[in-house]
Scaffold this active site. Structure first.
Site: not given
Ligand code: GRF
Length: 209
Positions: A128, A27-28, A161
């Site tokens: 992403h 969750g960073s 989708e």
């Molecule tokens: C991020 O790099 C996001 O793009 C990818 O997963 C990572 C999430 O990291 N889909 P965090 O859990 O927010 O640290």
């Protein structure tokens, strides 16, 4: 035939869009968004945090910021598709209970079915860690390194989708350095994501219909 995107209403500082953030891990990105919302006048506000993983580290930010944070695990079911649909129905009900207007995927590691996407299309956004359409899927950094690329980045896009195929809203480049490991690259990309996603959400939420 795929559904059209239906954007959310126009959010404002006085009446911010009610966001739910979906996570699976540390969750960073969620933390960066919550800090942004707390220290800026923002047209969006996080009202709910949902994780599909009961052990997701990011769930603790709910308590830190006084926001409801719930884990919704995959329910038991005989078939995989039934299990996914039941799970998404539980998530959808929660989103409705909290009057959520925009769903923000931030490290949410499940692919959503077209049934769920059709209910939220235009109000479902993802980040992403690559320059889409390059390296979609769960192993973007591994794939970029294996490809010998010298540039990657991150993409904010609407969810459709497909897998990481929705309309691109913003991208930012990150250089791949000689000898980069997956972890090193991931950390550098995350730093850029943490600046990009909140800013893009500010613009996206103030546009409205
Ligand atoms: C991020 O790099 C996001 O793009 C990818 O997963 C990572 C999430 O990291 N889909 P965090 O859990 O927010 O640290």
């Amino acid at each position: 035939m795929s559904e059209p995107y239906l954007p959310p209403r126009k959010g404002s500082i006085k009446n911010p869009l009610r966001i739910a953030v979906l996570i699976s891990g540390s969750g960073s990105g969620l933390l960066a968004l919550l800090n942004h919302q707390q220290s800026n006048q923002s047209p969006h506000i996080t009202k709910l945090i949902i994780s599909d993983n009961i052990n997701a580290g990011g769930l603790r930010y709910g308590e830190d910021f006084g926001i409801p944070a719930v884990a919704i695990s995959l329910p038991d079911s005989v078939s995989k598709i039934e299990q996914r649909i039941m799970h998404e129905n539980l998530i959808h009900d929660k989103l409705m209970n909290y009057d959520i207007e925009l769903v923000v995927l931030s490290g949410y590691m499940r692919i959503l079915t077209s049934t769920f996407v059709s209910k939220w299309k235009g109000r479902l956004i993802n980040i992403h860690p690559s320059l889409l359409p390059k390296y979609p899927g769960a192993h973007a950094h591994r794939d970029a390194l294996a490809d010998g690329a010298n540039m990657t980045g991150c993409t904010v896009h609407l969810v459709d989708e497909g897998v990481d195929t929705g309309e691109i809203i913003a991208q930012e480049e990150v250089e791949i350095l000689d000898g980069d490991t997956i972890e090193e690259l991931q950390e550098r990309v995350k730093k850029i994501e943490h600046q990009l996603y909140p800013k893009v959400l500010d613009t996206f939420c103030s546009k409205g219909v």
